[in-house]
Design a protein around this motif. Structure first.
Motif, PDB file in Angstrom:
ATOM      1  N   GLN A  31      17.998  45.894 -48.608  1.00 54.66           N
ATOM      2  CA  GLN A  31      17.070  45.201 -47.712  1.00 54.66           C
ATOM      3  C   GLN A  31      17.722  45.087 -46.344  1.00 54.66           C
ATOM      4  OE1 GLN A  31      17.255  41.984 -50.552  1.00 54.66           O
ATOM      5  NE2 GLN A  31      15.018  41.947 -50.609  1.00 54.66           N
ATOM      6  N   GLU A  32      17.120  45.715 -45.336  1.00 54.69           N
ATOM      7  CA  GLU A  32      17.713  45.770 -43.995  1.00 54.69           C
ATOM      8  C   GLU A  32      16.655  45.535 -42.913  1.00 54.69           C
ATOM      9  OE1 GLU A  32      21.160  49.019 -45.065  1.00 54.69           O
ATOM     10  OE2 GLU A  32      19.182  49.761 -44.512  1.00 54.69           O
ATOM     11  N   ALA A  33      16.106  44.337 -42.873  1.00 52.91           N
ATOM     12  CA  ALA A  33      15.088  44.000 -41.876  1.00 52.91           C
ATOM     13  C   ALA A  33      15.635  44.246 -40.469  1.00 52.91           C
ATOM     14  CB  ALA A  33      14.667  42.544 -42.032  1.00 52.91           C
ATOM     15  N   LEU A  34      14.779  44.742 -39.589  1.00 47.61           N
ATOM     16  CA  LEU A  34      15.164  45.038 -38.208  1.00 47.61           C
ATOM     17  C   LEU A  34      14.618  43.973 -37.269  1.00 47.61           C
ATOM     18  CD1 LEU A  34      14.274  48.845 -38.256  1.00 47.61           C
ATOM     19  CD2 LEU A  34      16.545  47.815 -38.505  1.00 47.61           C
ATOM     20  N   SER A  35      15.488  43.387 -36.467  1.00 41.56           N
ATOM     21  CA  SER A  35      15.080  42.375 -35.506  1.00 41.56           C
ATOM     22  C   SER A  35      14.362  43.045 -34.336  1.00 41.56           C
ATOM     23  CB  SER A  35      16.306  41.617 -35.005  1.00 41.56           C
ATOM     24  OG  SER A  35      15.934  40.675 -34.036  1.00 41.56           O
ATOM     25  N   GLU A  36      13.151  42.538 -34.033  1.00 39.29           N
ATOM     26  CA  GLU A  36      12.362  43.080 -32.926  1.00 39.29           C
ATOM     27  C   GLU A  36      11.606  41.966 -32.227  1.00 39.29           C
ATOM     28  OE1 GLU A  36       9.684  46.239 -33.685  1.00 39.29           O
ATOM     29  OE2 GLU A  36      11.200  47.497 -34.642  1.00 39.29           O
ATOM     30  N   GLY A  37      12.007  41.633 -31.052  1.00 33.88           N
ATOM     31  CA  GLY A  37      11.282  40.663 -30.236  1.00 33.88           C
ATOM     32  C   GLY A  37      11.046  39.323 -30.901  1.00 33.88           C
ATOM     33  N   GLY A  38      12.044  38.798 -31.574  1.00 32.49           N
ATOM     34  CA  GLY A  38      11.924  37.499 -32.215  1.00 32.49           C
ATOM     35  C   GLY A  38      11.293  37.534 -33.598  1.00 32.49           C
ATOM     36  N   GLN A  39      10.912  38.728 -34.054  1.00 34.74           N
ATOM     37  CA  GLN A  39      10.380  38.884 -35.399  1.00 34.74           C
ATOM     38  C   GLN A  39      11.209  39.941 -36.127  1.00 34.74           C
ATOM     39  OE1 GLN A  39       6.179  39.757 -34.821  1.00 34.74           O
ATOM     40  NE2 GLN A  39       5.726  37.577 -35.024  1.00 34.74           N
ATOM     41  N   PHE A  59      13.319  53.469 -45.478  1.00 38.78           N
ATOM     42  CA  PHE A  59      12.039  52.794 -45.693  1.00 38.78           C
ATOM     43  C   PHE A  59      11.797  51.895 -44.488  1.00 38.78           C
ATOM     44  CE2 PHE A  59       9.142  51.640 -49.174  1.00 38.78           C
ATOM     45  CZ  PHE A  59       8.637  50.423 -48.777  1.00 38.78           C
ATOM     46  N   ILE A  60      10.836  52.243 -43.613  1.00 35.61           N
ATOM     47  CA  ILE A  60      10.497  51.418 -42.446  1.00 35.61           C
ATOM     48  C   ILE A  60       8.981  51.268 -42.406  1.00 35.61           C
ATOM     49  CG2 ILE A  60      10.576  51.175 -39.941  1.00 35.61           C
ATOM     50  CD1 ILE A  60      13.056  52.957 -39.957  1.00 35.61           C
ATOM     51  N   ARG A  61       8.515  50.043 -42.337  1.00 39.44           N
ATOM     52  CA  ARG A  61       7.075  49.771 -42.285  1.00 39.44           C
ATOM     53  C   ARG A  61       6.708  49.238 -40.908  1.00 39.44           C
ATOM     54  NH1 ARG A  61       3.972  49.724 -46.668  1.00 39.44           N
ATOM     55  NH2 ARG A  61       2.717  48.050 -45.782  1.00 39.44           N
ATOM     56  N   SER A  62       5.440  49.284 -40.604  1.00 39.07           N
ATOM     57  CA  SER A  62       4.978  48.791 -39.302  1.00 39.07           C
ATOM     58  C   SER A  62       4.843  47.275 -39.287  1.00 39.07           C
ATOM     59  CB  SER A  62       3.630  49.435 -38.937  1.00 39.07           C
ATOM     60  OG  SER A  62       2.666  49.117 -39.920  1.00 39.07           O
ATOM     61  N   ASP A  63       4.870  46.646 -40.473  1.00 38.00           N
ATOM     62  CA  ASP A  63       4.700  45.192 -40.561  1.00 38.00           C
ATOM     63  C   ASP A  63       5.884  44.449 -39.950  1.00 38.00           C
ATOM     64  OD1 ASP A  63       2.394  45.316 -42.593  1.00 38.00           O
ATOM     65  OD2 ASP A  63       4.001  46.402 -43.616  1.00 38.00           O
ATOM     66  N   VAL A  64       5.602  43.356 -39.244  1.00 40.12           N
ATOM     67  CA  VAL A  64       6.645  42.449 -38.760  1.00 40.12           C
ATOM     68  C   VAL A  64       6.321  41.041 -39.255  1.00 40.12           C
ATOM     69  CG1 VAL A  64       7.388  43.767 -36.741  1.00 40.12           C
ATOM     70  CG2 VAL A  64       5.496  42.174 -36.525  1.00 40.12           C
ATOM     71  N   LEU A  65       7.374  40.308 -39.588  1.00 34.55           N
ATOM     72  CA  LEU A  65       7.229  38.945 -40.100  1.00 34.55           C
ATOM     73  C   LEU A  65       8.137  38.013 -39.307  1.00 34.55           C
ATOM     74  CD1 LEU A  65       7.233  39.830 -43.896  1.00 34.55           C
ATOM     75  CD2 LEU A  65       5.273  39.124 -42.537  1.00 34.55           C
ATOM     76  N   PRO A  66       7.846  36.711 -39.311  1.00 32.46           N
ATOM     77  CA  PRO A  66       8.613  35.774 -38.484  1.00 32.46           C
ATOM     78  C   PRO A  66      10.042  35.516 -38.946  1.00 32.46           C
ATOM     79  CG  PRO A  66       6.866  34.613 -39.673  1.00 32.46           C
ATOM     80  CD  PRO A  66       6.694  36.066 -39.934  1.00 32.46           C
ATOM     81  N   SER A  67      10.352  35.737 -40.234  1.00 35.65           N
ATOM     82  CA  SER A  67      11.721  35.460 -40.677  1.00 35.65           C
ATOM     83  C   SER A  67      12.330  36.675 -41.364  1.00 35.65           C
ATOM     84  CB  SER A  67      11.765  34.254 -41.626  1.00 35.65           C
ATOM     85  OG  SER A  67      11.336  34.614 -42.920  1.00 35.65           O
ATOM     86  N   GLU A  68      13.638  36.799 -41.234  1.00 35.69           N
ATOM     87  CA  GLU A  68      14.366  37.912 -41.841  1.00 35.69           C
ATOM     88  C   GLU A  68      14.250  37.876 -43.364  1.00 35.69           C
ATOM     89  OE1 GLU A  68      18.737  40.056 -41.552  1.00 35.69           O
ATOM     90  OE2 GLU A  68      18.548  37.947 -40.977  1.00 35.69           O
ATOM     91  N   SER A  69      14.345  36.682 -43.947  1.00 29.72           N
ATOM     92  CA  SER A  69      14.269  36.579 -45.410  1.00 29.72           C
ATOM     93  C   SER A  69      12.884  36.989 -45.919  1.00 29.72           C
ATOM     94  CB  SER A  69      14.633  35.172 -45.876  1.00 29.72           C
ATOM     95  OG  SER A  69      13.716  34.231 -45.382  1.00 29.72           O
ATOM     96  N   ASP A  70      11.822  36.645 -45.196  1.00 29.46           N
ATOM     97  CA  ASP A  70      10.473  37.070 -45.580  1.00 29.46           C
ATOM     98  C   ASP A  70      10.344  38.595 -45.509  1.00 29.46           C
ATOM     99  OD1 ASP A  70       9.677  34.463 -46.020  1.00 29.46           O
ATOM    100  OD2 ASP A  70       8.559  34.290 -44.134  1.00 29.46           O
ATOM    101  N   ALA A  71      10.869  39.182 -44.448  1.00 28.70           N
ATOM    102  CA  ALA A  71      10.796  40.636 -44.286  1.00 28.70           C
ATOM    103  C   ALA A  71      11.580  41.340 -45.392  1.00 28.70           C
ATOM    104  CB  ALA A  71      11.327  41.042 -42.913  1.00 28.70           C
ATOM    105  N   ASN A  72      12.753  40.814 -45.733  1.00 29.29           N
ATOM    106  CA  ASN A  72      13.549  41.419 -46.802  1.00 29.29           C
ATOM    107  C   ASN A  72      12.869  41.274 -48.159  1.00 29.29           C
ATOM    108  OD1 ASN A  72      15.654  42.520 -45.314  1.00 29.29           O
ATOM    109  ND2 ASN A  72      16.817  40.620 -45.336  1.00 29.29           N
TER     110      ASN A  72
END
Length: 92
Positions: A31-39, A59-72
């Motif tokens: 799990q490697e969420a990418l930080s982008e503009g505060g999301q 694996f990279i999706r177009s979805d962005v979420l407010p927290s790193e743990s949620d994205a992971n």
């Protein structure tokens, strides 16, 4: 060039963090969420040892979420679903 870029606000290097993989049906999910503009963009890797070779699918999706743990967490669920649907065909 490193000195000048630090003095004049060049790109900052992101600290490298070690990601513990999660094993699922013989695959390793990183799990490697990418930080982008505060999301955080949902991203990671799926790997599997095949003979002497380690196969990797980024694996990279177009979805962005407010927290790193949620994205992971979302990435883990999507990766598991992808593995269930595709199996070893992920790498072809």
């Amino acid at each position: 060039m490193g000195l000048f870029s630090r003095l004049f606000g060049g790109a900052k290097e992101q600290p490298q963090t070690t990601v513990e993989p999660i094993e699922y049906k013989g695959f390793l999910i990183f799990q490697e969420a990418l930080s982008e503009g505060g999301q955080y963009r949902i991203a990671g890797r799926i790997t599997k040892q095949v003979g002497e070779e380690v196969k990797t699918h980024r694996f990279i999706r177009s979805d962005v979420l407010p927290s790193e743990s949620d994205a992971n967490e979302f990435m883990l669920k999507k990766a598991q679903m992808f593995i269930d649907q595709m199996g070893d065909n992920i790498f072809t």
